[in-house]
Design a protein around this motif. Sequence first.
Motif, PDB file in Angstrom:
ATOM      1  N   GLU A   2      32.404  66.631 -58.652  1.00  0.00           N
ATOM      2  CA  GLU A   2      32.430  67.753 -59.604  1.00  0.00           C
ATOM      3  C   GLU A   2      31.629  68.955 -59.259  1.00  0.00           C
ATOM      4  N   LYS A   3      32.030  70.276 -59.357  1.00  0.00           N
ATOM      5  CA  LYS A   3      31.236  71.409 -58.922  1.00  0.00           C
ATOM      6  C   LYS A   3      30.569  72.062 -59.982  1.00  0.00           C
ATOM      7  N   ILE A   4      29.484  72.382 -59.641  1.00  0.00           N
ATOM      8  CA  ILE A   4      28.353  73.122 -60.606  1.00  0.00           C
ATOM      9  C   ILE A   4      28.252  74.677 -59.930  1.00  0.00           C
ATOM     10  N   PHE A  52      23.197  66.393 -55.341  1.00  0.00           N
ATOM     11  CA  PHE A  52      23.551  67.674 -54.888  1.00  0.00           C
ATOM     12  C   PHE A  52      23.954  67.602 -53.432  1.00  0.00           C
ATOM     13  N   TYR A  78      27.161  66.222 -57.223  1.00  0.00           N
ATOM     14  CA  TYR A  78      27.809  67.332 -57.672  1.00  0.00           C
ATOM     15  C   TYR A  78      27.689  68.590 -56.222  1.00  0.00           C
TER      16      TYR A  78
END
Length: 273
Positions: A2-4, A52, A78
């Motif tokens: 998933e991308k933040i 991250f 992420y």
Amino acid sequence: MEKIESMSNAKIKHAASLHLKKNREKTGEFVAEGIRLAEMAAQSAWSCVFAFVTEEAASKDRVKKILETLEGKGSPVYVVSDKLYRKAAATEEPQGLLLVMRREKAELDSVNCGKSFLVVLDGVQDPGNAGTILRTADAVGADAVVALQGSVDLFSDKTVRSAMGSHFHLPVIDGIKREDFLKYAEENKIRCFVTALDEKAQPHFNADYKGACAIVFGNEGNGASKELLDSAEHVYIPMRGQAESLNVASAAAVVLYEAFRQRYQSEASSHTK
């Protein structure tokens, strides 16, 4: 993965908050940052809460293997921009990979006392020194590192980086009261040695570390506390040059490797009989 993309994302804020001791103590979590440290953390039995990674870092083969290991364990990963990563990170030259780890809480009573080899920090304040001592303790096969009250936080960013992954290899026990440690050592027949420069001290290579023992290293400026000095055998490192003293991390390496030499030779001798 998933991308933040938001600077106000809760996970970004949470990782950044762990650079403060009060938040590490509240959550039982800490940050492991950098590729080598992340490798060791991912391979350990410790839990990764989330990670991250920047797009640039994620393209590297070495990082890909780490991410595969983390995802195989069910740890969320992420993707973040360089700007978001820097908000969560503490290093000046980030490598683009940061893990939020849940620490494994260790207790004194969990250490095998038969022939225990303990390394004790009594008021060591510099996180770099503490991390280096922890790394040396790992290298010589110590059973645990014990930080007495008043010592630096062993899970601070700089301490974790200086230890280079040794947190994941041996029990790290902190916040112990001096009187509790001394009672534990007495009850379990653990001989205590403390580095000190006084008339009671003997050269460090004359002491016998082969049985259950604890070696205590004190504060950089003031040395060990009176409680430990009154209760432990004193050793010092002989020097012939003009240097007034050794850095506590250097002194620890000298003494711990002498203890390692004695214990190694004793074990080797017993195996050949």
